[in-house]
Scaffold this motif. Structure first.
Motif, short mmCIF file in Angstrom:
data_model
loop_
_atom_site.label_atom_id
_atom_site.label_comp_id
_atom_site.label_asym_id
_atom_site.label_seq_id
_atom_site.Cartn_x
_atom_site.Cartn_y
_atom_site.Cartn_z
N LEU A 134 0.84 -1.20 0.00
CA LEU A 134 0.00 0.00 0.00
C LEU A 134 0.87 1.24 0.00
N ASP A 135 0.36 2.32 -0.59
CA ASP A 135 1.12 3.56 -0.50
C ASP A 135 0.76 4.29 0.79
N LEU A 136 1.53 5.31 1.12
CA LEU A 136 1.36 6.01 2.39
C LEU A 136 -0.02 6.64 2.54
N GLY A 137 -0.58 7.12 1.44
CA GLY A 137 -1.92 7.71 1.48
C GLY A 137 -2.98 6.71 1.90
N ASP A 138 -2.88 5.49 1.38
CA ASP A 138 -3.83 4.43 1.75
C ASP A 138 -3.68 4.05 3.21
N ILE A 139 -2.44 3.94 3.66
CA ILE A 139 -2.19 3.58 5.07
C ILE A 139 -2.73 4.67 5.99
N ALA A 140 -2.48 5.93 5.64
CA ALA A 140 -2.99 7.05 6.46
C ALA A 140 -4.51 7.02 6.53
N GLU A 141 -5.16 6.70 5.41
CA GLU A 141 -6.62 6.63 5.38
C GLU A 141 -7.13 5.50 6.27
N ILE A 142 -6.48 4.36 6.24
CA ILE A 142 -6.87 3.23 7.09
C ILE A 142 -6.70 3.60 8.56
N ILE A 143 -5.60 4.27 8.89
CA ILE A 143 -5.36 4.68 10.28
C ILE A 143 -6.39 5.72 10.71
#
Length: 89
Positions: free
Chosen positions: A2-11
Motif C-alpha cells: 500500500l502507498d502512504l496515502g492508503d495507510i494514512a486513510e486506514i489509520i
C-alpha cells in the motif's frame, strides 16, 4: 504493497472507530459485552496495522474483569488514540 496515502486513510478510519468506541464506553454504567466485543474488533485492526501499544492495551481490556481497571485502561486507550491522531497531522 500500500502507498502512504492508503495507510494514512486506514489509520484515520481506525481512529474514528476508536473515538466512537471511547464515547460509547464512557458511560456511568459499563456495558461489558459492548466493551469486550468492540475491543476485540479494534484489536484485530490495530494488530494488522502493527500498532503494538494499542494492541496490548486492547488485549488488557479483553482480559480484565475489574470495572475500575477497565475504566483506567479505556483512559489509556483514549490517550494512545489521541497520540496516534497527533502523529498523523
Amino acid at each position: 504493497g500500500l502507498d502512504l496515502g492508503d495507510i494514512a486513510e486506514i489509520i484515520e478510519d481506525f481512529i474514528k472507530e476508536s473515538e466512537d468506541y471511547i464515547k460509547k464506553s464512557n458511560k456511568d454504567i459499563l456495558d461489558i459485552d459492548f466493551i469486550k466485543n468492540e475491543a476485540m474488533k479494534l484489536k484485530g485492526i490495530a494488530s494488522n496495522l502493527k500498532i503494538t501499544k494499542i494492541t496490548n492495551t486492547l488485549n488488557s481490556i479483553l482480559e480484565s474483569s475489574d470495572a475500575n481497571k477497565e475504566k483506567s485502561l479505556l483512559q489509556l486507550f483514549q490517550k494512545q488514540i489521541k497520540n496516534l491522531e497527533e502523529q498523523l497531522l
